[in-house]
Design a protein around this motif. Structure first.
Motif, PDB file in Angstrom:
ATOM      1  N   ASP A  68       0.953  -1.311   0.100  1.00  0.00           N
ATOM      2  CA  ASP A  68       0.106   0.046  -0.074  1.00  0.00           C
ATOM      3  C   ASP A  68       0.832   1.146  -0.123  1.00  0.00           C
ATOM      4  O   ASP A  68       1.886   1.229   0.540  1.00  0.00           O
ATOM      5  CB  ASP A  68      -0.898   0.162   1.198  1.00  0.00           C
ATOM      6  N   ASP A  97      -2.741   4.703  -2.499  1.00  0.00           N
ATOM      7  CA  ASP A  97      -3.062   3.552  -3.521  1.00  0.00           C
ATOM      8  C   ASP A  97      -3.115   2.272  -2.786  1.00  0.00           C
ATOM      9  O   ASP A  97      -1.968   2.300  -1.917  1.00  0.00           O
ATOM     10  CB  ASP A  97      -2.127   3.923  -4.619  1.00  0.00           C
ATOM     11  N   THR A  98      -3.745   1.314  -2.959  1.00  0.00           N
ATOM     12  CA  THR A  98      -3.792   0.005  -2.418  1.00  0.00           C
ATOM     13  C   THR A  98      -2.892  -0.905  -3.269  1.00  0.00           C
ATOM     14  O   THR A  98      -2.932  -0.708  -4.493  1.00  0.00           O
ATOM     15  CB  THR A  98      -5.213  -0.319  -2.015  1.00  0.00           C
ATOM     16  N   PRO A 100      -2.159  -4.201  -5.255  1.00  0.00           N
ATOM     17  CA  PRO A 100      -3.042  -4.910  -6.127  1.00  0.00           C
ATOM     18  C   PRO A 100      -3.251  -6.239  -5.179  1.00  0.00           C
ATOM     19  O   PRO A 100      -2.565  -6.603  -4.516  1.00  0.00           O
ATOM     20  CB  PRO A 100      -2.066  -5.240  -7.384  1.00  0.00           C
TER      21      PRO A 100
END
Length: 161
Positions: A68, A97-98, A100
């Protein structure tokens, strides 16, 4: 001790861990502003972070995963010894942003009671072993696993031989 209030962007390397007195701890690999100009073998800068506020601790322990991208704001304490890790007391946490979603591929081991099976994405056949590692047989497909286990139970009485 030299302390600076700052904001740092970076990736979480590992799942945050519970710390002492209701805190959460994690390491953040910093995203350098001049990343395009750095040589490929430049070492990563890692900042050890600690969250103390209940909401931040909850988010760290339940919602943050390795990979993350975070923006953290707080007080950065420089290391007491050269080469030691800097420590950041996190006051604000923002998920930029996380990571994938991890997809299981290749092989997966699963349990069927006292039996282990290995699913391989490249074939329908499923090897079956007892939990102690004794070979039971090869099921032609996942639907045949229970039949193979039932036959083994009837022939061997469930013994691991």
């Amino acid at each position: 001790m030299d302390t600076t209030h700052c904001t740092v962007d970076g990736w979480v390397d590992a799942i945050p861990a519970p710390g002492p007195h209701g805190t959460a701890m994690f390491d953040l690999t910093v995203c350098p502003a001049d990343a395009d100009t750095l040589p490929d073998n430049a070492p990563d800068t890692v900042v050890s972070c600690t969250g103390t506020a209940a909401g931040i601790v909850h988010e760290l322990l339940t919602g943050i995963q390795p990979g993350d991208l975070l923006r953290v704001t707080g007080d950065l304490v420089q290391p007491q010894t050269p080469g030691g890790p800097a420590r950041l007391a996190v006051e604000v946490l923002e998920v930029l942003d996380t990571a994938p979603m991890l997809v299981l591929s290749d092989m997966v081991i699963d349990r069927y009671g006292d039996y282990c099976v290995i699913f391989d994405a490249d074939t329908d056949a499923v090897p079956v072993f007892t939990a102690r590692g004794t070979w039971v047989g090869l099921a032609d497909n996942p639907d045949a696993i229970t039949t193979l286990i039932d036959i083994h139970e009837r022939v061997h009485g469930g013994d691991d031989r």
